[in-house]
Each structure stands twice: as structure tokens, then as C-alpha cells.
Design a protein around this motif. Sequence first.
Motif, PDB file in Angstrom:
ATOM      1  N   GLY A  67     141.863  22.264 -11.864  1.00 32.37           N
ATOM      2  CA  GLY A  67     143.111  21.490 -11.930  1.00 32.37           C
ATOM      3  C   GLY A  67     142.986  20.161 -12.650  1.00 32.37           C
ATOM      4  O   GLY A  67     143.992  19.558 -13.018  1.00 32.37           O
ATOM      5  N   CYS A  68     141.763  19.696 -12.880  1.00 34.20           N
ATOM      6  CA  CYS A  68     141.586  18.438 -13.617  1.00 34.20           C
ATOM      7  C   CYS A  68     141.765  18.639 -15.114  1.00 34.20           C
ATOM      8  O   CYS A  68     141.968  17.680 -15.850  1.00 34.20           O
ATOM      9  N   GLU A  69     141.656  19.881 -15.586  1.00 36.55           N
ATOM     10  CA  GLU A  69     141.904  20.233 -16.982  1.00 36.55           C
ATOM     11  C   GLU A  69     141.047  19.430 -17.967  1.00 36.55           C
ATOM     12  O   GLU A  69     141.535  18.870 -18.937  1.00 36.55           O
ATOM     13  N   ARG A  70     139.755  19.416 -17.711  1.00 30.98           N
ATOM     14  CA  ARG A  70     138.839  18.730 -18.620  1.00 30.98           C
ATOM     15  C   ARG A  70     138.491  19.629 -19.798  1.00 30.98           C
ATOM     16  O   ARG A  70     138.236  20.815 -19.639  1.00 30.98           O
ATOM     17  N   SER A  71     138.426  19.026 -20.961  1.00 31.36           N
ATOM     18  CA  SER A  71     138.029  19.760 -22.155  1.00 31.36           C
ATOM     19  C   SER A  71     136.573  19.470 -22.493  1.00 31.36           C
ATOM     20  O   SER A  71     136.108  18.338 -22.335  1.00 31.36           O
ATOM     21  N   ALA A  72     135.890  20.498 -22.975  1.00 30.97           N
ATOM     22  CA  ALA A  72     134.513  20.309 -23.430  1.00 30.97           C
ATOM     23  C   ALA A  72     134.477  19.575 -24.757  1.00 30.97           C
ATOM     24  O   ALA A  72     133.392  19.259 -25.269  1.00 30.97           O
ATOM     25  N   ARG A  73     135.660  19.272 -25.327  1.00 28.45           N
ATOM     26  CA  ARG A  73     135.742  18.538 -26.585  1.00 28.45           C
ATOM     27  C   ARG A  73     136.499  17.225 -26.411  1.00 28.45           C
ATOM     28  O   ARG A  73     137.040  16.685 -27.381  1.00 28.45           O
ATOM     29  N   ASN A  74     136.554  16.725 -25.190  1.00 32.24           N
ATOM     30  CA  ASN A  74     137.201  15.422 -25.005  1.00 32.24           C
ATOM     31  C   ASN A  74     136.262  14.316 -25.474  1.00 32.24           C
ATOM     32  O   ASN A  74     135.105  14.561 -25.825  1.00 32.24           O
ATOM     33  N   TYR A  75     136.766  13.072 -25.508  1.00 28.86           N
ATOM     34  CA  TYR A  75     135.928  12.045 -26.128  1.00 28.86           C
ATOM     35  C   TYR A  75     134.661  11.724 -25.351  1.00 28.86           C
ATOM     36  O   TYR A  75     133.627  11.445 -25.966  1.00 28.86           O
ATOM     37  N   PRO A  76     134.635  11.805 -24.008  1.00 26.53           N
ATOM     38  CA  PRO A  76     133.340  11.586 -23.345  1.00 26.53           C
ATOM     39  C   PRO A  76     132.295  12.617 -23.758  1.00 26.53           C
ATOM     40  O   PRO A  76     131.127  12.273 -23.974  1.00 26.53           O
ATOM     41  N   ALA A  77     132.706  13.890 -23.882  1.00 29.27           N
ATOM     42  CA  ALA A  77     131.758  14.929 -24.280  1.00 29.27           C
ATOM     43  C   ALA A  77     131.245  14.686 -25.698  1.00 29.27           C
ATOM     44  O   ALA A  77     130.053  14.884 -25.982  1.00 29.27           O
ATOM     45  N   VAL A  79     131.071  11.741 -27.212  1.00 31.51           N
ATOM     46  CA  VAL A  79     130.199  10.560 -27.163  1.00 31.51           C
ATOM     47  C   VAL A  79     128.817  10.954 -26.636  1.00 31.51           C
ATOM     48  O   VAL A  79     127.782  10.561 -27.192  1.00 31.51           O
ATOM     49  N   ALA A  80     128.798  11.744 -25.565  1.00 30.47           N
ATOM     50  CA  ALA A  80     127.525  12.163 -24.988  1.00 30.47           C
ATOM     51  C   ALA A  80     126.708  12.966 -25.996  1.00 30.47           C
ATOM     52  O   ALA A  80     125.485  12.783 -26.110  1.00 30.47           O
ATOM     53  N   ALA A  81     127.379  13.835 -26.750  1.00 25.35           N
ATOM     54  CA  ALA A  81     126.668  14.639 -27.749  1.00 25.35           C
ATOM     55  C   ALA A  81     126.104  13.768 -28.862  1.00 25.35           C
ATOM     56  O   ALA A  81     124.963  13.955 -29.304  1.00 25.35           O
ATOM     57  N   GLU A  82     126.893  12.805 -29.317  1.00 24.37           N
ATOM     58  CA  GLU A  82     126.437  11.924 -30.400  1.00 24.37           C
ATOM     59  C   GLU A  82     125.240  11.087 -29.962  1.00 24.37           C
ATOM     60  O   GLU A  82     124.319  10.834 -30.752  1.00 24.37           O
TER      61      GLU A  82
END
Length: 315
Positions: A67-77, A79-82
Motif C-alpha cells: 500500500g505504500c506504492e514504492r517504486s524501485a526507480r524512485n529517487y532514493p533508489a 541515489v543509492a545506486a549512484e
Amino acid sequence: MRTSLRAGLAGALACVVLVTAMTLGRDGDGDGGGGDASALPTGPYVALGDSYTAGPRIPDQSGIPAGCERSARNYPALVAAELKIKASDFRDVSCTGATIADLSAPQSTDDGTNPAQFDALSDATRLVTVGIGGNDIGFASVIRRCVTSGVLYEVTGGRDGDGDGDAPCKERYVSGDVDEVRQRIEAADSRLARALDEVGRRAPKARVYVVGYPAILPSDGGDCGRELSLAPGDVAFVRAKERELNAMLRQRAEAAGARYVDTYGPSEGHDACSAENTRWIEPLLPRSPAASVHPNERGERGMADTVLHALGARP
């Protein structure tokens, strides 16, 4: 706003505002400028926030509760990848519909309960982002009312039956010296102050950045046509309220010793009324996978780049 973010047009109109308190940086000057690239944080990283952080309907959706509807491509993800932060050192606990109160208490969603977001913080945390505040001022209901007023404005040729001018929605929130939306922003200010103090207490070694919301409406004062049916004067009104919210977030971040990241400036010209292939924010009827009046994947990437610039990972 917490229920509207999932469901169709109503959820879309429940536009949220995003504020990311990323790394409550004790060494920051609050200007959101670049830092020393050699001192980039490598985790642990905790992302806190609402739907502008979570990225509802942007594929691929991940995380618990659903229900939180988080995307694996949101900006925190992104940033973490970079920053090459290990998966075990990255916790995204942002949740669609979250208010400042949901940072410190469990949040019920349409599909599961999100634990208090602060529970993810610890003495080991080195980077924190917080995107919060829009739901506290009821920005969803403001946009719903303004769109409704805009439709009526068009149907009646600029008359809604009450003798209002070209900003009928504004006239429902502002009466004389009383500005209801401004009052809500002022109330959210004190709640955010306490929240940022708690971030500092729980994660004393973390760098924290407060990230503002990107531009939803155009700067030229024109209308959005069918993308967002607003009376001409209400485009300026809604834009002004978003800028006031961002100003509060900046002031509160600086007062807490955090750094503010301005996503509004970089996103101008990429609003919900701009060209489909350049916009960061989707309009009332999204053309790309995203919630209505919320960032699409391009918008999340733009916000990630802005945050990375503030961290010193971008020129």
C-alpha cells in the motif's frame, strides 16, 4: 491525501508534496550546493517520506507494505545506486499518503500497515532523506477544489454563480487577511521542527538533506488547458502555495542544521502542463506510468540528480 493517492482521479488530485530530509548535515550551509565528492556517504542510508518520494505507479513497484506504492526507480533508489550503497545498507520506508505524524507512528494504507518510519533510523545511519509536508497542508483537497472550481469556471464562462473573478478557488481559501493554506503551512512548520530534531536524536552521525517539491504548474501564469482545469488566477494561487511550502521547508531545514535541496528550480519548465516528452510531473490523466499530479520516472530521475548534486556527486 492518504487514501486518494491510490485511487484514480481522486487519488491523483491528492497531490503531495515532497520534502526529502536527506542527511541532516551538521556541516551543511543549507544552500543545497555541492560538497566534497571524496566524502560521499556510503551508507547506511534511510529514505523517509510521502508519495513524491515513494513514486506510486512507477514500475517496478516494490517493498512492504504494498500500500505504500514504492517504486524501485524512485529517487532514493537512484541515489543509492549512484553512491553504490549496498542493498543491505539501504532502507526506503517512504509511503504514499504519509504525513509528518507517520514518521513517528504506524501508518495504515489500503494494503498493509507501514511501521513508524523513524524506526529505520539508528546510530549507524549516515545518510537520511525525508520528503514530507504536502499531506499535512491538505494539498490534495486544495487541488481537487481548484480543479472543480476551474471546470465550473469554464462551463459558466468565468462565472461560478458567486460573482468570483478568475481565481474562484483562491477566494475560497483566502478571505481578507485570513489565508487558510498559509495557516496550515505554519502549523506544519512546528511539526517538522520536532521531526527533524528527532532525526538528529536517532541518527546523530547522519547527514540530512531536506528536499523540496518540484514545480507542478507553469511559471508563465497561463492556464493548463485540459491537462489541469484551473481558472487562470488559480494557477498562480496554487503555484504560490507550493512555493510557500518549499520556503517553509528550506527555513526549517536550515534552522535544524540540515541542508535544503531545491528541486523546484531545476524542474521549472517540466511541470504537469509541459510537453509530454519533457515533463517531470504527470497531469490529471497521466500519459506515463505514474500517479496523477505526481512525478513520473523522468521526474524521479531529475530529483535524484538534484540530490546527488547537493551531495557533491554531480558537477
